[in-house]
Design a protein around this motif. Structure first.
Motif, PDB file in Angstrom:
ATOM      1  N   PHE A   9       0.829  -1.153  -0.097  1.00  0.00           N
ATOM      2  CA  PHE A   9       0.031  -0.077   0.034  1.00  0.00           C
ATOM      3  C   PHE A   9       0.981   1.513  -0.122  1.00  0.00           C
ATOM      4  O   PHE A   9       0.468   2.286   0.492  1.00  0.00           O
ATOM      5  CB  PHE A   9      -0.926   0.013   1.263  1.00  0.00           C
ATOM      6  CG  PHE A   9      -1.702  -1.192   1.123  1.00  0.00           C
ATOM      7  CD1 PHE A   9      -2.753  -1.593   0.131  1.00  0.00           C
ATOM      8  CD2 PHE A   9      -1.730  -2.206   2.277  1.00  0.00           C
ATOM      9  CE1 PHE A   9      -3.650  -2.507   0.356  1.00  0.00           C
ATOM     10  CE2 PHE A   9      -2.277  -3.410   2.282  1.00  0.00           C
ATOM     11  CZ  PHE A   9      -3.476  -3.638   1.512  1.00  0.00           C
ATOM     12  N   THR A  12      -0.914   4.230  -1.389  1.00  0.00           N
ATOM     13  CA  THR A  12      -2.034   5.075  -0.466  1.00  0.00           C
ATOM     14  C   THR A  12      -1.274   5.665   0.931  1.00  0.00           C
ATOM     15  O   THR A  12      -1.504   6.725   1.217  1.00  0.00           O
ATOM     16  CB  THR A  12      -2.852   3.659   0.234  1.00  0.00           C
ATOM     17  OG1 THR A  12      -3.446   3.187  -1.053  1.00  0.00           O
ATOM     18  CG2 THR A  12      -3.679   4.071   1.238  1.00  0.00           C
ATOM     19  N   ARG A  13      -0.083   5.137   1.289  1.00  0.00           N
ATOM     20  CA  ARG A  13       0.513   5.686   2.570  1.00  0.00           C
ATOM     21  C   ARG A  13       1.303   6.914   2.016  1.00  0.00           C
ATOM     22  O   ARG A  13       1.178   8.074   2.797  1.00  0.00           O
ATOM     23  CB  ARG A  13       1.558   4.780   3.190  1.00  0.00           C
ATOM     24  CG  ARG A  13       0.810   3.707   3.861  1.00  0.00           C
ATOM     25  CD  ARG A  13       1.677   2.723   4.636  1.00  0.00           C
ATOM     26  NE  ARG A  13       3.131   2.669   4.398  1.00  0.00           N
ATOM     27  CZ  ARG A  13       3.950   2.065   3.594  1.00  0.00           C
ATOM     28  NH1 ARG A  13       3.352   0.928   3.024  1.00  0.00           N
ATOM     29  NH2 ARG A  13       5.253   1.994   3.653  1.00  0.00           N
ATOM     30  N   ARG A  15       0.096   8.907  -0.276  1.00  0.00           N
ATOM     31  CA  ARG A  15      -0.734  10.111  -0.617  1.00  0.00           C
ATOM     32  C   ARG A  15      -1.225  10.363   0.826  1.00  0.00           C
ATOM     33  O   ARG A  15      -1.528  11.774   0.939  1.00  0.00           O
ATOM     34  CB  ARG A  15      -2.044   9.288  -1.192  1.00  0.00           C
ATOM     35  CG  ARG A  15      -1.976   9.569  -2.811  1.00  0.00           C
ATOM     36  CD  ARG A  15      -3.235   9.162  -3.547  1.00  0.00           C
ATOM     37  NE  ARG A  15      -3.541   7.790  -3.458  1.00  0.00           N
ATOM     38  CZ  ARG A  15      -2.853   6.609  -4.043  1.00  0.00           C
ATOM     39  NH1 ARG A  15      -2.127   6.942  -5.119  1.00  0.00           N
ATOM     40  NH2 ARG A  15      -3.389   5.538  -3.752  1.00  0.00           N
ATOM     41  N   HIS A  16      -1.353   9.677   1.788  1.00  0.00           N
ATOM     42  CA  HIS A  16      -1.736  10.057   3.345  1.00  0.00           C
ATOM     43  C   HIS A  16      -0.782  10.952   3.692  1.00  0.00           C
ATOM     44  O   HIS A  16      -1.103  12.050   4.429  1.00  0.00           O
ATOM     45  CB  HIS A  16      -1.962   8.759   4.202  1.00  0.00           C
ATOM     46  CG  HIS A  16      -2.274   9.245   5.582  1.00  0.00           C
ATOM     47  ND1 HIS A  16      -3.308   9.782   5.720  1.00  0.00           N
ATOM     48  CD2 HIS A  16      -1.571   8.914   6.930  1.00  0.00           C
ATOM     49  CE1 HIS A  16      -3.296  10.035   7.311  1.00  0.00           C
ATOM     50  NE2 HIS A  16      -2.128   9.474   7.512  1.00  0.00           N
TER      51      HIS A  16
END
Length: 155
Positions: A9, A12-13, A15-16
């Motif tokens: 991921f 996703t990380r 983007r976070h």
């Protein structure tokens, strides 16, 4: 495929992480009386302020992003009253100029830029590897060999 590993991921990380960084900077702009000011405006304002009016193409090359990305940012900045566009020598070329409003908020932006740079150095010092160095290294590596190629090599 093992989905338990956070390695799967990464996007996703990342983007976070970017959301956390950009969200906090956006709140600082609001705290300074500049709601709606976007951190992506910073390089454009800084470069035009220090180097004078510039073409979108030149800004993109200096910043290291696509012409399209700078063009979109400049369009938003124009709507927000921060820049004006004038035709260049080439009819297709548009030259970016700062407005009086952008010039008036430069002292606020300069203080924020200096504080953000110092805070970034503080963050880098707390990490096992400086985030700024890691991002630069990742961008260089992906410029030399895109992730798509790396994925295809593994398939």
């Amino acid at each position: 495929m093992d989905h338990k590993s956070a390695d799967h991921f990464l996007g996703t990380r990342l983007r976070h992480l970017l959301d956390l960084l950009e969200g906090d900077v956006a709140r600082v702009y609001t705290d300074l009386g500049l709601p709606g000011f976007r951190s992506r405006y910073t390089p454009v304002i800084s470069l035009v302020n220090t180097g004078g009016p510039q073409s979108i193409r030149d800004l993109a090359a200096t910043i290291g992003v696509t012409h399209s990305a700078v063009s979109q940012t400049v369009s938003q900045m124009r709507r927000d009253g921060l820049v004006e566009l004038e035709p260049g020598d080439d009819a297709r070329q548009r030259i970016v100029h700062l407005t009086d409003h952008a010039l008036a908020i430069l002292p606020i932006l300069d203080a924020e830029w200096q504080a953000t740079t110092a805070a970034t150095r503080d963050l880098d010092a707390e990490l096992p590897y400086p985030l700024t160095d890691l991002v630069d290294a990742a961008l260089r590596a992906l410029g030399e060999r895109p992730l798509r190629d790396r994925i295809h090599d593994r398939m």
